[in-house]
Design a protein around this motif. Structure first.
Motif, PDB file in Angstrom:
ATOM      1  N   LEU A 123     -23.772  -3.369  -4.387  1.00  0.00           N
ATOM      2  CA  LEU A 123     -25.171  -3.408  -4.823  1.00  0.00           C
ATOM      3  C   LEU A 123     -25.491  -2.255  -5.767  1.00  0.00           C
ATOM      4  CD1 LEU A 123     -26.955  -4.339  -1.469  1.00  0.00           C
ATOM      5  CD2 LEU A 123     -26.610  -5.825  -3.444  1.00  0.00           C
ATOM      6  N   LYS A 124     -24.752  -1.150  -5.651  1.00  0.00           N
ATOM      7  CA  LYS A 124     -25.009  -0.003  -6.525  1.00  0.00           C
ATOM      8  C   LYS A 124     -24.637  -0.295  -7.975  1.00  0.00           C
ATOM      9  CE  LYS A 124     -22.618   2.810  -3.878  1.00  0.00           C
ATOM     10  NZ  LYS A 124     -22.006   4.055  -3.322  1.00  0.00           N
ATOM     11  N   PHE A 174     -30.503  -4.946   5.001  1.00  0.00           N
ATOM     12  CA  PHE A 174     -30.771  -3.516   4.807  1.00  0.00           C
ATOM     13  C   PHE A 174     -30.219  -2.665   5.950  1.00  0.00           C
ATOM     14  CE2 PHE A 174     -33.456  -5.416   1.734  1.00  0.00           C
ATOM     15  CZ  PHE A 174     -33.601  -4.469   0.718  1.00  0.00           C
ATOM     16  N   HIS A 175     -29.130  -3.131   6.563  1.00  0.00           N
ATOM     17  CA  HIS A 175     -28.422  -2.301   7.535  1.00  0.00           C
ATOM     18  C   HIS A 175     -27.380  -1.478   6.771  1.00  0.00           C
ATOM     19  CE1 HIS A 175     -30.622  -4.378  10.480  1.00  0.00           C
ATOM     20  NE2 HIS A 175     -29.842  -5.427  10.621  1.00  0.00           N
ATOM     21  N   ARG A 222     -41.564   3.780   0.282  1.00  0.00           N
ATOM     22  CA  ARG A 222     -42.735   4.485  -0.269  1.00  0.00           C
ATOM     23  C   ARG A 222     -42.319   5.537  -1.274  1.00  0.00           C
ATOM     24  NH1 ARG A 222     -44.668   4.151   5.113  1.00  0.00           N
ATOM     25  NH2 ARG A 222     -43.903   6.266   5.529  1.00  0.00           N
ATOM     26  N   ARG A 223     -41.221   6.208  -1.015  1.00  0.00           N
ATOM     27  CA  ARG A 223     -40.746   7.227  -1.958  1.00  0.00           C
ATOM     28  C   ARG A 223     -40.380   6.607  -3.307  1.00  0.00           C
ATOM     29  NH1 ARG A 223     -37.199   9.458   1.163  1.00  0.00           N
ATOM     30  NH2 ARG A 223     -35.222   8.936   0.158  1.00  0.00           N
ATOM     31  N   HIS A 224     -39.927   5.359  -3.273  1.00  0.00           N
ATOM     32  CA  HIS A 224     -39.599   4.660  -4.522  1.00  0.00           C
ATOM     33  C   HIS A 224     -40.767   3.808  -5.013  1.00  0.00           C
ATOM     34  CE1 HIS A 224     -35.232   5.481  -4.969  1.00  0.00           C
ATOM     35  NE2 HIS A 224     -35.288   5.667  -3.655  1.00  0.00           N
ATOM     36  N   ARG A 225     -41.931   3.924  -4.373  1.00  0.00           N
ATOM     37  CA  ARG A 225     -43.139   3.180  -4.748  1.00  0.00           C
ATOM     38  C   ARG A 225     -42.916   1.679  -4.724  1.00  0.00           C
ATOM     39  NH1 ARG A 225     -45.486   6.898  -9.797  1.00  0.00           N
ATOM     40  NH2 ARG A 225     -45.565   8.854  -8.614  1.00  0.00           N
ATOM     41  N   LEU A 226     -42.350   1.214  -3.616  1.00  0.00           N
ATOM     42  CA  LEU A 226     -42.050  -0.199  -3.436  1.00  0.00           C
ATOM     43  C   LEU A 226     -42.775  -0.740  -2.215  1.00  0.00           C
ATOM     44  CD1 LEU A 226     -38.176  -0.099  -4.018  1.00  0.00           C
ATOM     45  CD2 LEU A 226     -39.913  -0.823  -5.659  1.00  0.00           C
ATOM     46  N   THR A 274     -26.704   5.125   0.480  1.00  0.00           N
ATOM     47  CA  THR A 274     -26.347   3.950  -0.326  1.00  0.00           C
ATOM     48  C   THR A 274     -27.590   3.193  -0.754  1.00  0.00           C
ATOM     49  OG1 THR A 274     -24.221   3.718   0.819  1.00  0.00           O
ATOM     50  CG2 THR A 274     -25.066   1.786  -0.337  1.00  0.00           C
ATOM     51  N   LEU A 275     -28.500   2.980   0.188  1.00  0.00           N
ATOM     52  CA  LEU A 275     -29.726   2.250  -0.127  1.00  0.00           C
ATOM     53  C   LEU A 275     -30.569   3.012  -1.138  1.00  0.00           C
ATOM     54  CD1 LEU A 275     -31.613  -0.096   0.303  1.00  0.00           C
ATOM     55  CD2 LEU A 275     -32.468   1.010   2.367  1.00  0.00           C
ATOM     56  N   ASP A 276     -30.639   4.318  -0.996  1.00  0.00           N
ATOM     57  CA  ASP A 276     -31.390   5.140  -1.938  1.00  0.00           C
ATOM     58  C   ASP A 276     -30.815   5.000  -3.347  1.00  0.00           C
ATOM     59  OD1 ASP A 276     -33.416   7.007  -2.622  1.00  0.00           O
ATOM     60  OD2 ASP A 276     -31.980   8.642  -2.538  1.00  0.00           O
ATOM     61  N   ALA A 277     -29.481   4.987  -3.455  1.00  0.00           N
ATOM     62  CA  ALA A 277     -28.834   4.827  -4.761  1.00  0.00           C
ATOM     63  C   ALA A 277     -29.103   3.451  -5.347  1.00  0.00           C
ATOM     64  CB  ALA A 277     -27.326   5.066  -4.624  1.00  0.00           C
TER      65      ALA A 277
END
Length: 295
Positions: free
Chosen positions: A156-157, A176-177, A271-275, A182-185
């Motif tokens: 996904l990255k 989203f497990h 929220r940090r990524h405004r999503l 990884t998810l942040d990237a």
């Protein structure tokens, strides 16, 4: 065919005519500005009142924004954990969503594309942008017959490299497990686009092992296993490794707290990524997707 209505928050930047607001063109229906006649030479849009008020004495014409299309993508996690089955298999829910998204995009006049990933981007699960009525149905049939075996979703990255550079509407579909780094990237790599994280969850995957009626024979009683624990055989959804674990009461309580904290951790990251994430529990719901875009 289930259909949902989506919309983009910012003006579309594409050149193809479509359904969405944009700041391109000059012969639409949404007034944008007055410009000199020599910049937009169309005397049919000449505004005499504005021209008489112009201090420079120029002939002014009205220009109006046109409606444009946007590219729509589904970026999907195809790792082994997506084979989990509770009330429904997650891949079947993914297939339902993909089919409905492709149909909705075609009805709206947008192009649809698909990028599937597990440990890497899967070249056999790529669909370039198309405007085809049946593209989603063909992909949905393949998804329902697919048996995922990827040990993670690191691919996904790299999914952003397969998308168009122009801003698109991207649905990120996964359970989203994933490890939070990884998810942040992944979220950061897709920040250029209008991103909608779609969490495909099933209530059964959050139930603790051994949540069946206890040794006393009654769901409401307290049996011996509830007081001293019980032996459970657990399987890692990604690697397939099996492990025996003694579920002590303290361990079960810690497990419960961690499950409750997971959603809060994910929400904080979004929220940090405004999503604004979209949670789909126990199946695809077209009305829930529409409501997500209209609240």
């Amino acid at each position: 065919m289930k259909e949902f209505v989506y919309r983009v928050a910012r003006p579309a930047l594409a050149h193809f005519p479509g359904h969405h607001r944009s700041r391109r063109g000059d012969s639409g229906h949404e007034f944008r500005a007055h410009v000199p006649l020599h910049d937009a030479p169309d005397v049919r849009r000449l505004d005499l009142h504005a021209s008489l008020r112009d201090p420079l004495g120029q002939w002014l014409v009205r220009v109006a924004n046109e409606r444009k299309a946007v590219p729509v993508y589904a970026v999907a996690d195809l790792s082994a954990s997506m084979a989990f089955q509770g009330e429904r298999r997650k891949l079947d829910v993914l297939a339902d969503f993909t089919e409905a998204l492709a149909w909705s995009a075609w009805r709206t006049g947008d192009a649809f594309g698909f990028v599937g990933c597990d440990e890497a981007v899967r070249r056999d699960w790529l669909l370039p942008l198309v405007r085809s009525q049946g593209a989603g149905s063909a992909f949905a049939r393949r998804l329902r017959a697919f048996a995922p075996a990827g040990r993670n979703a690191d691919g996904l990255k790299e999914a952003h490299r397969l998308l168009r550079r122009e801003r698109s509407l991207v649905f990120l579909l996964s359970d989203f497990h994933l490890p939070l780094p990884t998810l942040d990237a992944v979220l950061g790599s897709l920040a250029h686009h209008e991103l909608v994280p779609v969490l495909l969850w099933d209530r059964a995957e959050f139930a603790q092992p051994g949540d069946e009626p206890n040794a006393a024979g009654s769901p409401g009683g307290i049996g011996l296993a509830d007081r001293i624990g019980r032996l459970a055989s657990l399987v890692d959804a990604e690697t397939g490794q099996r492990r025996l674990l003694w579920l002590r009461p303290a361990l079960r309580e810690r497990w419960r707290r961690q499950l409750e904290a997971r959603r809060g951790t994910l929400d904080a990251l979004f929220r940090r990524h405004r999503l604004r994430p979209l949670y789909l529990l126990n199946g695809f719901d077209a009305d829930a997707v529409t409501a997500h875009f209209h609240r």
